[in-house]
Design a protein around this motif. Structure first.
Motif, PDB file in Angstrom:
ATOM      1  N   GLU A   7      22.336  14.153   9.110  1.00 16.35           N
ATOM      2  CA  GLU A   7      21.639  14.680  10.275  1.00 16.35           C
ATOM      3  C   GLU A   7      20.147  14.446  10.088  1.00 16.35           C
ATOM      4  OE1 GLU A   7      23.189  18.209  12.437  1.00 16.35           O
ATOM      5  OE2 GLU A   7      21.329  19.103  11.715  1.00 16.35           O
ATOM      6  N   PHE A  55      25.058  10.040  17.036  1.00 10.05           N
ATOM      7  CA  PHE A  55      25.464  11.100  17.956  1.00 10.05           C
ATOM      8  C   PHE A  55      24.259  12.010  18.155  1.00 10.05           C
ATOM      9  CE2 PHE A  55      26.851  15.553  18.319  1.00 10.05           C
ATOM     10  CZ  PHE A  55      27.524  15.482  19.532  1.00 10.05           C
ATOM     11  N   LYS A  82      22.741  15.282  18.838  1.00 11.51           N
ATOM     12  CA  LYS A  82      23.158  16.685  18.782  1.00 11.51           C
ATOM     13  C   LYS A  82      22.311  17.559  19.695  1.00 11.51           C
ATOM     14  CE  LYS A  82      23.757  20.403  15.427  1.00 11.51           C
ATOM     15  NZ  LYS A  82      23.604  20.765  14.012  1.00 11.51           N
ATOM     16  N   ASP A  83      21.008  17.266  19.751  1.00 12.66           N
ATOM     17  CA  ASP A  83      20.107  18.094  20.553  1.00 12.66           C
ATOM     18  C   ASP A  83      18.892  17.271  20.965  1.00 12.66           C
ATOM     19  OD1 ASP A  83      19.256  20.386  21.824  1.00 12.66           O
ATOM     20  OD2 ASP A  83      18.545  21.393  20.023  1.00 12.66           O
ATOM     21  N   LYS A 126      22.987  12.804  14.542  1.00  9.18           N
ATOM     22  CA  LYS A 126      23.873  12.550  13.406  1.00  9.18           C
ATOM     23  C   LYS A 126      24.101  11.056  13.318  1.00  9.18           C
ATOM     24  CE  LYS A 126      26.141  16.987  13.355  1.00  9.18           C
ATOM     25  NZ  LYS A 126      27.393  17.664  13.061  1.00  9.18           N
TER      26      LYS A 126
END
Length: 66
Positions: free
Chosen positions: A8, A39, A41-42, A60
């Motif tokens: 992350e 990906f 995440k936020d 990620k």
């Protein structure tokens, strides 16, 4: 069978969300090989005087181990 690891990362940009994500991959690629996917995440934006001054992502990054 491939083994995939996920890390992350947090990245930012004064230009755009896309640029923040590109920065995340670019920096990770300096020390990680075989990046397969990202990906998000936020997503967030920093605001000052009613204007967005920077964008940030928490992502990620997946990569295959040798």
């Amino acid at each position: 069978m491939a083994i995939v690891k996920v890390i992350e990362v947090i990245s930012s940009s004064e230009k755009s969300i896309d640029d923040a994500l590109q920065n995340a991959v670019k920096e990770a690629a300096k020390t990680i090989r075989n990046i397969d996917s990202v990906f998000v995440k936020d997503i967030k934006a920093h605001v000052k005087d009613d204007k967005i001054i920077s964008y940030g992502v928490i992502a990620k990054i997946s990569f295959r181990l040798d």
